[in-house]
Scaffold this motif. Structure first.
Motif, PDB file in Angstrom:
ATOM      1  N   ARG A  94       4.685  -8.678  30.230  1.00  0.00           N
ATOM      2  CA  ARG A  94       4.078  -9.885  29.663  1.00  0.00           C
ATOM      3  C   ARG A  94       5.145 -10.937  29.349  1.00  0.00           C
ATOM      4  NH1 ARG A  94       0.059  -6.592  25.578  1.00  0.00           N
ATOM      5  NH2 ARG A  94      -1.610  -6.158  27.090  1.00  0.00           N
ATOM      6  N   ALA A  98       5.394 -14.684  30.927  1.00  0.00           N
ATOM      7  CA  ALA A  98       5.491 -15.863  30.060  1.00  0.00           C
ATOM      8  C   ALA A  98       6.766 -16.648  30.359  1.00  0.00           C
ATOM      9  CB  ALA A  98       5.463 -15.434  28.596  1.00  0.00           C
ATOM     10  N   GLU A 101       6.345 -18.604  33.590  1.00  0.00           N
ATOM     11  CA  GLU A 101       5.480 -19.771  33.377  1.00  0.00           C
ATOM     12  C   GLU A 101       6.240 -20.890  32.673  1.00  0.00           C
ATOM     13  OE1 GLU A 101       2.209 -18.189  31.221  1.00  0.00           O
ATOM     14  OE2 GLU A 101       1.158 -17.446  33.020  1.00  0.00           O
ATOM     15  N   ARG A 102       7.075 -20.531  31.687  1.00  0.00           N
ATOM     16  CA  ARG A 102       7.849 -21.542  30.972  1.00  0.00           C
ATOM     17  C   ARG A 102       8.893 -22.186  31.887  1.00  0.00           C
ATOM     18  NH1 ARG A 102       7.547 -25.568  27.727  1.00  0.00           N
ATOM     19  NH2 ARG A 102       9.380 -25.913  26.399  1.00  0.00           N
TER      20      ARG A 102
END
Length: 363
Positions: A94, A98, A101-102
């Motif tokens: 996860r 994340a 995506e950042r």
């Protein structure tokens, strides 16, 4: 274990602990020192070469089941660790998603900045302000330019940090996968060992006739009787054989859960609701009391606070054998409840009927 089943068992068995202890006492398994003017009479001694040979078979069977118990502990520990590693891998996955995506978001924002500069012909904003000839415009624009530069630098710094974090997450995930694979192999090896030892023990028992199997059970009880009587006569417990202080509220809850399982079968690796191995029973009993304890008898011995045998109170866990391969729960009056081995059910027995390594107190 669900509440409805627990309630049915508790109601159907009622005062199961009291009844079970009374039964064991009636069988002279829990004879306390000082209750009679002479030592209690031992059960009839085995006689003859046939009995001696059968006793040797009993010892062989016990040894095989003890090896199976140790292998079960190894299996349970590997499984427990594997579950923890699987959870860690999920969290890392996860974090990686994340992070990616950042990074994409930061790259988009930086790209927008680059495209804006391209649309102005590539002339730096500071140069355009100087060429404007308007001092007020220059001062206002200089402030905004500094803010924009600070924002771009902040995005670049965050992008670098996020990329570094992503590399760390990936390395950690790879390490956890390696541990998980190693534990999977340990589980498989331990599982094979458990089955091997149980099969060997069952094979020995299968060779016996019905009469010999009955006699085998008698010999087992006789050995437990001798061990329990010697243990109690040694003054191992305080208060005339009752042990230490009264149990806590949590201890009473744990004892209540464990004794409600009397009659449930032993199944290696099981932790309820209808079958248990030794440490599965003690772990679930204390979980029902609101206290988390390690999954295996060896980890319970290693990690939980130790107390003197003479001071143990109901709810404490008794660890048996030098390798800490068996665990039971003390219920008071020199008795314990445990899941003995394959082919047996959860039962009350004398706390000193097996060699005690030590006592631990979950709470």
């Amino acid at each position: 274990m669900n509440r409805s089943r627990s309630g049915r068992k508790c109601r159907s068995r009622g005062s199961s602990i009291t009844t079970a202890i009374a039964l064991v006492c009636a069988l002279s398994v829990l004879v306390l020192p000082g209750q009679a003017s002479a030592d209690p009479a031992p059960p009839p001694a085995a006689g003859g070469e046939g009995d001696k040979s059968l006793d040797e078979v009993r010892r062989d069977i016990d040894a095989l089941y003890r090896k199976a118990g140790a292998a079960t502990d190894a299996y349970n520990l590997a499984e427990d660790q594997a579950q923890g590693q699987s959870g860690e891998i999920v969290k890392l996955a996860r974090s990686i998603v994340a992070g990616e995506e950042r990074i994409n978001e930061l790259k988009d924002r930086l790209g927008a900045q680059a495209r804006a500069q391209y649309r102005t012909g590539g002339v730096p904003q500071s140069a355009r302000l100087m060429l404007s000839g308007d001092p007020d415009l220059f001062l206002r624009g200089a402030g905004r330019m500094q803010q924009g530069q600070a924002a771009v630098k902040g995005m670049l710094d965050e992008l670098t940090r996020t990329q570094e974090d992503l590399r760390t997450y990936s390395q950690d995930a790879s390490s956890e996968w390696q541990k998980l694979e190693a534990n999977r192999k340990r589980k498989e090896k331990a599982q094979k060992e458990v089955k091997k030892q149980i099969a060997a023990a069952e094979k020995l028992e299968a060779r016996l006739e019905e009469k010999e199997r009955s006699r085998l059970l008698e010999l087992e009880r006789e050995e437990q009787y001798r061990a329990q009587t010697a243990w109690l006569n040694s003054g191992a417990l305080k208060n005339g054989g009752k042990g230490g202080a009264a149990s806590t509220a949590q201890g009473k809850q744990a004892v209540s859960f464990a004794t409600a399982q009397i009659g449930d079968p032993y199944v290696w690796g099981a932790e309820g609701p209808a079958a248990f191995d030794c440490s599965g029973l003690t772990q679930q009993a204390w979980r029902a009391a609101g206290r988390a304890v390690p999954r295996t008898s060896q980890e319970q011995w290693r990690l939980l606070p130790k107390v003197a045998v003479a001071d143990m109170r109901p709810g404490d866990l008794i660890i048996y054998f030098p390798d800490a391969s068996h665990v039971a729960m003390y219920v008071g009056d020199g008795a314990m409840v445990h899941a003995p081995r394959p082919g047996r059910t959860v039962t009350i027995a004398g706390a000193g009927s097996m060699p005690i390594l030590g006592v631990v107190r979950p709470g």
